[in-house]
Design an enzyme around this catalytic site. Structure first.
Site, PDB file in Angstrom:
ATOM      1  N   CYS A  81      54.597  51.607  45.972  1.00 44.91           N
ATOM      2  CA  CYS A  81      53.546  51.757  46.999  1.00 44.91           C
ATOM      3  C   CYS A  81      53.374  50.464  47.778  1.00 44.91           C
ATOM      4  O   CYS A  81      52.254  50.065  48.123  1.00 44.91           O
ATOM      5  CB  CYS A  81      52.221  52.187  46.384  1.00 44.91           C
ATOM      6  SG  CYS A  81      52.266  53.814  45.670  1.00 44.91           S
TER       7      CYS A  81
ATOM      8  N   ASP B 229      41.324  43.273  46.469  1.00 42.36           N
ATOM      9  CA  ASP B 229      41.886  44.385  45.707  1.00 42.36           C
ATOM     10  C   ASP B 229      42.298  43.813  44.348  1.00 42.36           C
ATOM     11  O   ASP B 229      43.316  43.128  44.229  1.00 42.36           O
ATOM     12  CB  ASP B 229      43.089  44.940  46.480  1.00 42.36           C
ATOM     13  CG  ASP B 229      43.929  45.910  45.650  1.00 42.36           C
ATOM     14  OD1 ASP B 229      43.621  46.103  44.466  1.00 42.36           O
ATOM     15  OD2 ASP B 229      44.901  46.460  46.195  1.00 42.36           O
TER      16      ASP B 229
HETATM   17  C1  LIG Z   1      47.435  46.199  43.949  1.00 39.64           C
HETATM   18  C2  LIG Z   1      47.045  47.642  43.873  1.00 39.64           C
HETATM   19  N1  LIG Z   1      46.091  48.107  44.689  1.00 39.64           N
HETATM   20  C3  LIG Z   1      45.690  49.376  44.647  1.00 39.64           C
HETATM   21  C4  LIG Z   1      46.243  50.271  43.769  1.00 39.64           C
HETATM   22  C5  LIG Z   1      45.763  51.676  43.756  1.00 39.64           C
HETATM   23  O1  LIG Z   1      45.120  51.958  42.545  1.00 39.64           O
HETATM   24  P1  LIG Z   1      44.664  53.430  42.187  1.00 39.64           P
HETATM   25  O2  LIG Z   1      45.872  54.305  42.345  1.00 39.64           O
HETATM   26  O3  LIG Z   1      44.193  53.332  40.783  1.00 39.64           O
HETATM   27  O4  LIG Z   1      43.579  53.796  43.144  1.00 39.64           O
HETATM   28  C6  LIG Z   1      47.253  49.847  42.911  1.00 39.64           C
HETATM   29  C7  LIG Z   1      47.936  50.793  42.011  1.00 39.64           C
HETATM   30  O5  LIG Z   1      49.064  50.599  41.625  1.00 39.64           O
HETATM   31  C8  LIG Z   1      47.646  48.497  42.956  1.00 39.64           C
HETATM   32  O6  LIG Z   1      48.595  48.038  42.142  1.00 39.64           O
END
Ligand SMILES: Cc1ncc(COP(=O)(O)O)c(C=O)c1O
Length: 414
Positions: A372, A208
């Site tokens: 989150c 990710d």
């Molecule tokens: C580490 C990480 N993964 C995934 C995401 C999700 O990204 P998106 O909301 O652009 O799909 C975020 C968003 O803050 C993130 O910081």
């Protein structure tokens, strides 16, 4: 890679970078804006904004379907953006780039599609540092297909425990899904080593990269990851667009996860056959303008160059850390070995949401919440943190404005 900041006048270089972002010069609540919420989304340079306007004003048509000039031009621009993204992350071919709505959709794509190839008893390994986007899709896969979800713990400092990671891997591990950089703590994981360890056990690896691609060069072939997910809006591009990189050999084996137009070769009522990757995974009309804008954002980053970006952001992070640590009423949450982009902290006896509201009245945009990453908050036994997160256009003045405003918070709360 280009060399770092011009040693004779680094300030002018940063001033010039800032000029590319019109929003930075608009006052917020009558104050100078110190935008430190880049982990949530970054601001956009004029070249990206103009590319969207130009696309809709001069080229707009649907892709891959029309025989008319506009459609051909829209298709060419969309596919050029795909090639640009392949180049940006060092993929071996544009066909390894699937446009998605963002990181979240990219991870879900892997969980729903590659997940179909997993069997009960297979293990998916994640860490306790992950964003909900890299937790919930695997829980859903667990409930759907009976796989086992294992979570590697983190240390008090906020690093994935290397011994626990090694010992969690086994021949049962089918897939490892890890953040390159933690959005909650800023931890940079040693993913090259982790990918090698996972591969040694025969697992595929998804990274990710949402919080990495704007801050450091990513070379997917060198890393040898199997999947790499990221979002346009966290790298100076538009919202609603992102990328899933996947190795061709895997994408070819994976079933489609959404059906519809554009992803098929033939359709009959009895059965349909599918287009090759990446189209097999891009059902329906894509976010054409978004892809073009994301391509422009990648061009913008490359033009500035990762060496000066990294040098500047490191200097700024060090300065911010030092300033925050000098305030006796601040407690840092997470002190990872290698950090990029973000600092999480608590103001003693003040709820992060109150801190966020007061900072906002001083023009300082930060994030207050669980980011989150509720399991990270649970680990540190805090309901939320304040997070300052950085981008290439931030400067020392932004940090000073943050520190001054935190002093105001302290004064208000006594
Ligand atoms: C580490 C990480 N993964 C995934 C995401 C999700 O990204 P998106 O909301 O652009 O799909 C975020 C968003 O803050 C993130 O910081």
């Amino acid at each position: 890679m280009k060399s770092g900041l011009p040693q004779n006048d680094p300030e002018s270089a940063i001033k010039a970078w800032r000029k590319a972002f019109p929003i930075l010069f608009l006052p917020v609540r009558g104050k100078r804006l110190a935008y430190l919420d880049n982990g949530a989304t970054t601001q956009k340079p004029s070249t990206v904004i103009e590319s969207l306007e130009r696309y809709y004003g001069e080229t707009n048509a649907n892709v891959h379907r029309g025989v008319h000039d506009l459609s051909e031009r829209a298709t060419a621009a969309y596919e050029q953006a795909r090639a640009g993204m392949a180049d940006f992350i060092g993929a071996s071919a544009p066909e390894e780039i699937i446009f998605t709505r963002g990181t979240t959709e990219a991870i879900n794509l892997v969980a729903w599609s590659y997940g179909e190839l997993l069997n009960p008893g297979d293990e998916v390994l994640i860490s306790a540092l992950e964003h909900h986007s890299n937790i919930v899709p695997w829980q859903m896969l667990r409930d759907r297909r009976g796989i086992t979800l294992k979570v590697v713990p983190i240390t008090r400092e906020g690093d994935i425990n290397p011994d626990d990671f090694s010992s969690a891997l086994s021949e049962k591990t089918a897939l490892v899904a890890l953040a390159h950089v933690s959005n909650a703590l800023g931890t940079v994981n040693p993913i090259a080593d982790m990918i090698a360890q996972a591969h040694a056990q025969g697992a595929v690896v998804l990274i990710d990269g949402a919080q990495a691609v704007a801050h450091m060069p990513v070379e997917v072939q060198k890393l040898d990851c199997d999947f790499y997910a990221f979002s346009g809006h966290k790298m100076y591009g538009p919202t609603g667009i992102g990328v899933l990189y996947g190795k061709s050999s895997l994408l070819e084996r994976m079933p489609p996860w959404q059906g519809g137009g554009d992803m098929i070769r033939t359709v009959e009522f009895e059965r349909s056959t599918y287009a090759p990757p990446p189209y097999k995974f891009e059902a329906g009309t894509p976010h054409i303008a978004g892809a073009i804008g994301m391509g422009k954002a990648a061009e913008y980053i490359r033009q500035v160059g990762f060496a000066p970006i990294m040098e500047h952001e490191t200097i700024l992070l060090d300065y911010a850390l030092q300033q925050l640590q000098s305030l006796e009423f601040i407690r840092l949450i997470g002190t990872p070995q290698v950090r990029s982009g973000a600092i999480s902290f608590i103001v003693t006896d003040v709820h992060p949401h109150d801190v966020g509201t007061i900072l906002d009245h001083h023009g300082v945009a930060i994030r207050a919440g669980h980011h989150c990453a509720m399991p990270v908050m649970q680990f540190y036994q805090v309901p939320a943190t304040v997070r300052a997160s950085f981008a290439l256009y931030n400067n020392h003045e932004d940090v000073d404005q943050l520190i001054d405003s935190l002093q105001q918070v302290r004064e208000m709360f006594g």
